[in-house]
Write an enzyme that holds these catalytic residues in place. Structure first.
Site, mmCIF file in Angstrom:
data_model
loop_
_atom_site.group_PDB
_atom_site.id
_atom_site.type_symbol
_atom_site.label_atom_id
_atom_site.label_comp_id
_atom_site.label_asym_id
_atom_site.label_seq_id
_atom_site.Cartn_x
_atom_site.Cartn_y
_atom_site.Cartn_z
ATOM 1 C CE LYS A 22 67.053 -64.517 -29.738
ATOM 2 N NZ LYS A 22 65.853 -65.342 -29.731
ATOM 3 C CG ASN A 23 65.886 -65.830 -33.489
ATOM 4 O OD1 ASN A 23 66.159 -66.186 -32.327
ATOM 5 N ND2 ASN A 23 65.387 -64.759 -33.862
ATOM 6 C CB CYS A 117 56.938 -64.214 -23.814
ATOM 7 S SG CYS A 117 56.950 -63.381 -25.517
ATOM 8 N NE ARG A 122 56.370 -65.526 -29.273
ATOM 9 C CZ ARG A 122 57.514 -65.222 -29.166
ATOM 10 N NH1 ARG A 122 57.870 -64.241 -28.097
ATOM 11 N NH2 ARG A 122 58.480 -65.893 -29.911
ATOM 12 C CG ASP A 305 62.899 -60.411 -33.900
ATOM 13 O OD1 ASP A 305 63.277 -61.263 -34.243
ATOM 14 O OD2 ASP A 305 61.601 -60.276 -33.366
ATOM 15 N NE ARG A 397 65.605 -64.798 -23.639
ATOM 16 C CZ ARG A 397 64.244 -64.996 -24.162
ATOM 17 N NH1 ARG A 397 63.303 -64.473 -23.780
ATOM 18 N NH2 ARG A 397 64.090 -66.131 -25.392
#
Ligand code: EPZ
Length: 418
Positions: A22-23, A117, A122, A305, A397
């Protein structure tokens, strides 16, 4: 809203293939805004964030085709600047990465301020500081940032802290700027190197990616690209911990073992047998689980993460340990939920102190953010009895069909609507 129903206690066994990262996907998609020729991506992960970013690209005149699953072809001939709207940006703060490409190519961009978030404020001050250093004028109106520049010019930018998307955003901004830009204290994440290689494939001139000093010489135009998205190292780490916490034997294929080195070393310290080949990693639990202290850090340190997932594993270790979260200010929300499953966790500021327990017991728990929700699934897989994880849209997500892939490893997990 969907929820997961998990019947815990089964040891996971077998192999699973890593999905695309994803990143890595999100900045690669942002880079298509720089291209004056078509772009093609393969191994694109099937995620909510990927869909959101593709919708966002449509706001800037790009036409997206999906010839086959996990492949994206982008017609960039209609590219133009525009506005990244609040309702898209608020669901995915990575949208801020359109700023660099749009300003450097079209001289202007408007992006809704992403807002905070669940895991923290952030801010994007480093992104804006860098753009200003390159000659951009920045104004804030009605919650939207407007950035303007006739043509960005090369600058020497030193980040106050390591920022992953900040590094990517300014690398893209510098790629079409006039002159040379040097990014100091740049992020070392593999996804940064992947983006640098991509910009070079497009005709750009980036050197030093993977070190803390990246130099970008601006060019006048950038062509298209063809890229296979690299494997998702955070998903790989999550599956490794799933094998560990269920006392199983799990192999993850088509991954890059080097990218999860910091986790591998700590899993070995915790008593797991971790072996690896050139594109696979195998985790075998065949001894007692030992407590291991961790402190999250920018790559190649222990990834923030994977902090929630590792914490859940440590709740079952024989002894006490401490987990310190140095990157985000509010990334222990999973602690309250796993305490309801019998874990012994006391958080003090950015450190969580754990005393291992014999077992976790199933409960109804609530997902709060992407990686916390992954950690609750892991807790449910290990717990005695049944666990219901609610609001699994968080997990969708960043993990592709995670319940289906865990089932192939023997997990008793199903998605039900609430
Ligand atoms: C990226 O977020 C990842 N997201 C995050 O993954 C990951 O947790 C994070 O990097 C750290 O590794 C994507 O790549 C889309 P940062 P990013 O800028 O770039 C502060 C996931 O679960 N900071 O490296 O937004 C910031 O508050 C997500 O996949 C500023 O103060 O993170 C944080 O404390 C979650 N000002 C620290 O730096 C800025 O201008 C690191 O943030 C930028 C950042």
């Amino acid at each position: 809203m969907d929820q997961f129903r998990i019947h815990g206690g089964k040891a996971l066994r077998g192999g699973v293939e890593a999905a695309g990262s994803k990143n890595a996907t999100l900045p690669i998609l942002a880079a298509s805004l720089l291209a004056d020729a078509p772009c093609r991506l393969t191994r694109v992960p099937n995620l909510r964030d990927t869909e959101t970013f593709l919708t966002l690209l449509g706001e800037f005149g790009l036409r997206v085709e999906r010839p086959v699953p996990r492949e994206v072809v982008i017609d960039t001939s209609g590219a133009k600047t525009g506005v990244a709207p609040y309702d898209l940006v608020r669901t995915m703060r990575a949208s801020v990465m359109v700023l660099g490409p749009l300003v450097t190519r079209f001289g202007k961009a408007q992006v809704s301020l992403p807002g905070g978030c669940a895991i923290g404020a952030r801010p994007i001050d480093q992104h804006l500081k860098g753009l200003e250093a390159m000659g951009a004028e920045i104004s804030l109106e009605d919650g939207y940032i407007e950035v303007k520049a006739k043509r960005l010019k090369g600058a020497r930018i030193s980040f106050d802290m390591v920022t992953v998307t900040g590094t990517k955003n300014l690398m893209m901004a510098a790629s079409l700027a006039k002159g040379v830009t040097v990014l100091e204290n740049a992020a070392l994440e593999p996804e940064v190197s992947c983006l640098a290689d991509l910009i070079n494939q497009m005709g750009g001139c980036v050197s030093g990616a993977g070190t803390s000093i990246i130099e970008i010489e601006g060019v006048d135009r950038l062509g298209g690209y063809e890229v296979e998205v690299p494997p998702d190292r955070i998903e790989v780490g999550t599956f490794m911990i799933a094998g560990a916490i269920t006392r199983g034997d799990v192999t993850i294929h088509r991954c890059v073992p080097e990218h999860v080195r910091s986790l591998t070393l700590r899993l070995r310290d915790a008593g797991l047998e971790v072996t690896e080949g050139n594109d696979w990693v195998k985790v075998l639990a065949n001894g007692p689980l030992r407590p291991v202290n961790i402190k999250t850090a920018a790559y190649p340190g222990f990834p923030t993460d994977l902090q929630a997932q590792f914490m859940v594993l440590m709740t079952l270790a024989k002894g006490s340990c401490a987990i310190t979260e140095t990157i985000f200010e509010n990334r222990f929300m999973h602690a309250a939920e796993i305490i309801r499953m019998g874990a012994k966790v006391v958080t003090e500021g950015r450190t969580a102190h754990l005393d291992g327990v014999k077992e976790l017991t199933g409960a109804h728990v609530m997902a709060t953010d992407l990686r916390a929700s992954a950690s609750l699934v892991l807790a449910g897989l290990a717990a005695k009895g049944d666990t219901i994880v609610r609001r699994v849209y968080h997990i969708d997500r960043g993990y592709e069909r995670i319940e289906e892939r865990l089932r192939t490893l023997g997990a008793e997990i199903e998605r039900v609507s609430e």
